[in-house]
Design a protein around this motif. Sequence first.
Motif, short mmCIF file in Angstrom:
data_model
loop_
_atom_site.label_atom_id
_atom_site.label_comp_id
_atom_site.label_asym_id
_atom_site.label_seq_id
_atom_site.Cartn_x
_atom_site.Cartn_y
_atom_site.Cartn_z
N ARG A 133 1.22 0.08 15.60
CA ARG A 133 1.65 -1.25 16.03
C ARG A 133 0.48 -2.23 16.09
O ARG A 133 -0.53 -1.98 16.74
CB ARG A 133 2.33 -1.15 17.39
CG ARG A 133 3.01 -2.45 17.84
CD ARG A 133 3.55 -2.30 19.25
NE ARG A 133 4.54 -1.23 19.34
CZ ARG A 133 4.73 -0.50 20.44
NH1 ARG A 133 3.99 -0.69 21.50
NH2 ARG A 133 5.67 0.43 20.46
N GLY A 134 0.62 -3.35 15.37
CA GLY A 134 -0.38 -4.40 15.38
C GLY A 134 -1.54 -4.20 14.43
O GLY A 134 -2.43 -5.06 14.36
N ASN A 135 -1.52 -3.11 13.64
CA ASN A 135 -2.67 -2.80 12.78
C ASN A 135 -2.35 -2.72 11.29
O ASN A 135 -3.19 -2.32 10.49
CB ASN A 135 -3.30 -1.47 13.23
CG ASN A 135 -3.89 -1.57 14.62
OD1 ASN A 135 -4.74 -2.42 14.89
ND2 ASN A 135 -3.44 -0.70 15.51
N GLY A 136 -1.14 -3.13 10.90
CA GLY A 136 -0.79 -3.13 9.49
C GLY A 136 -0.27 -1.78 9.02
O GLY A 136 -0.34 -0.78 9.72
N ALA A 137 0.27 -1.79 7.79
CA ALA A 137 0.82 -0.58 7.17
C ALA A 137 0.01 -0.26 5.92
O ALA A 137 -0.43 -1.16 5.20
CB ALA A 137 2.29 -0.80 6.81
N PHE A 138 -0.12 1.05 5.64
CA PHE A 138 -1.01 1.48 4.56
C PHE A 138 -0.38 2.62 3.76
O PHE A 138 0.44 3.38 4.26
CB PHE A 138 -2.35 1.95 5.14
CG PHE A 138 -3.10 0.87 5.86
CD1 PHE A 138 -4.02 0.08 5.19
CD2 PHE A 138 -2.85 0.61 7.20
CE1 PHE A 138 -4.70 -0.93 5.85
CE2 PHE A 138 -3.52 -0.41 7.87
CZ PHE A 138 -4.44 -1.17 7.18
N LYS A 139 -0.82 2.70 2.50
CA LYS A 139 -0.46 3.80 1.61
C LYS A 139 -1.74 4.46 1.13
O LYS A 139 -2.66 3.78 0.66
CB LYS A 139 0.33 3.27 0.40
CG LYS A 139 0.69 4.33 -0.64
CD LYS A 139 1.45 3.70 -1.81
CE LYS A 139 1.80 4.72 -2.86
NZ LYS A 139 2.53 4.09 -4.01
N GLN A 140 -1.81 5.77 1.29
CA GLN A 140 -3.00 6.51 0.88
C GLN A 140 -2.60 7.57 -0.12
O GLN A 140 -1.79 8.45 0.17
CB GLN A 140 -3.67 7.17 2.10
CG GLN A 140 -4.89 8.00 1.74
CD GLN A 140 -5.59 8.56 2.97
OE1 GLN A 140 -5.33 8.13 4.11
NE2 GLN A 140 -6.46 9.52 2.77
N GLN A 141 -3.16 7.48 -1.33
CA GLN A 141 -2.94 8.51 -2.34
C GLN A 141 -4.29 9.10 -2.69
O GLN A 141 -5.16 8.44 -3.25
CB GLN A 141 -2.27 7.93 -3.58
CG GLN A 141 -1.83 9.00 -4.57
CD GLN A 141 -0.81 8.50 -5.57
OE1 GLN A 141 -0.69 7.30 -5.80
NE2 GLN A 141 -0.03 9.41 -6.15
N ARG A 142 -4.46 10.34 -2.25
CA ARG A 142 -5.77 11.01 -2.29
C ARG A 142 -6.77 10.15 -1.51
O ARG A 142 -6.57 9.94 -0.33
CB ARG A 142 -6.17 11.28 -3.74
CG ARG A 142 -5.15 12.21 -4.42
CD ARG A 142 -5.39 12.41 -5.90
NE ARG A 142 -4.38 13.29 -6.46
CZ ARG A 142 -3.17 12.90 -6.87
NH1 ARG A 142 -2.85 11.61 -6.81
NH2 ARG A 142 -2.30 13.76 -7.34
N ASN A 143 -7.82 9.63 -2.12
CA ASN A 143 -8.82 8.87 -1.36
C ASN A 143 -8.66 7.36 -1.50
O ASN A 143 -9.49 6.60 -0.99
CB ASN A 143 -10.23 9.27 -1.80
CG ASN A 143 -10.55 10.71 -1.46
OD1 ASN A 143 -10.17 11.19 -0.39
ND2 ASN A 143 -11.23 11.42 -2.36
N LEU A 144 -7.61 6.92 -2.18
CA LEU A 144 -7.38 5.50 -2.38
C LEU A 144 -6.41 4.98 -1.31
O LEU A 144 -5.28 5.44 -1.21
CB LEU A 144 -6.82 5.25 -3.77
CG LEU A 144 -6.57 3.78 -4.15
CD1 LEU A 144 -7.89 3.00 -4.18
CD2 LEU A 144 -5.88 3.70 -5.51
N ILE A 145 -6.88 4.03 -0.51
CA ILE A 145 -6.07 3.47 0.58
C ILE A 145 -5.83 1.98 0.31
O ILE A 145 -6.78 1.23 0.07
CB ILE A 145 -6.76 3.64 1.94
CG1 ILE A 145 -6.99 5.13 2.24
CG2 ILE A 145 -5.94 3.00 3.05
CD1 ILE A 145 -7.77 5.38 3.51
#
Length: 276
Positions: A133-145
């Motif tokens: 909450r309050g920190n954004g959403a992320f997608k991580q595929q292996r070491n790429l975020i």
Amino acid sequence: MFLSRLLEPVKAAAKEAGATLWQLYQSGDFQQQQKADQSPVTSADLAANRIIIERLSELTPDIPIISEESKLAPLMQRQHWPRYWLIDPMDGTQEFVARSGDFAVSIALVERDWPALGVIYWPKEDILYYASRGNGAFKQQRNLINRIRVNQHHQGDTLKIAVSRRQPLQPIIDLLNSEHAVEYIALGSCSLKSCLVAEGKADCYLRLGPTGEWDTGAVHVIVEEAGGKILDSEFTPLSYNQRDTLANPDFMVMGQASTPWPDLIKARRTERDLSL
């Protein structure tokens, strides 16, 4: 600070459980049975459940855990919890059994009856979706975020709708209000379809049929931090830990907030909604 401290260990727990699921999926060394509600459960679900509960219990021994595959505490007890873990050790058991690979691990932390942290892990693609909450959403595929955002849908654009591989399409078609051009994107797992909306690959996902709060807890915070919303079929917010069972009503995962969703999608009240 509390949420940020938890995020990496929770991602690790999701990946560990996912690795076990993937190993059993590839080997075919699992057993299947039916639960009381006639939905499938496998020995793989239960193996992932054990791993996640062990890791969360080590991480936060004072925080209770609700899992789809564990006995549910009575509401009188749960309603006094300031926070709890809400997990689905394998979202998409039917996809696991059907060999599509579209299944995921789902872990949420719910605070004051609202999702505050969510992690989804897709073993087949080695992809993590996560948010707090309050920190954004992320997608991580292996070491790429990468930070993810919902699609910027404009009037006249083709409406991209995530749909199930296993359910008929006509009920979804019947919910659409307009003559917009529509593209349907089929994928298994409720949480993975919601993540398609969060990362902008779909504009919305309309879910008709039974789900539990563990199906939406983790993706709820991911979708909201990406700029979207999850609402029930009457365009009102979902609730958490308010009923004896943790059954969800039909719901909609919607992208860009400024899109006039009520002009595109019909509100729908069902007998199932009324029973909640």
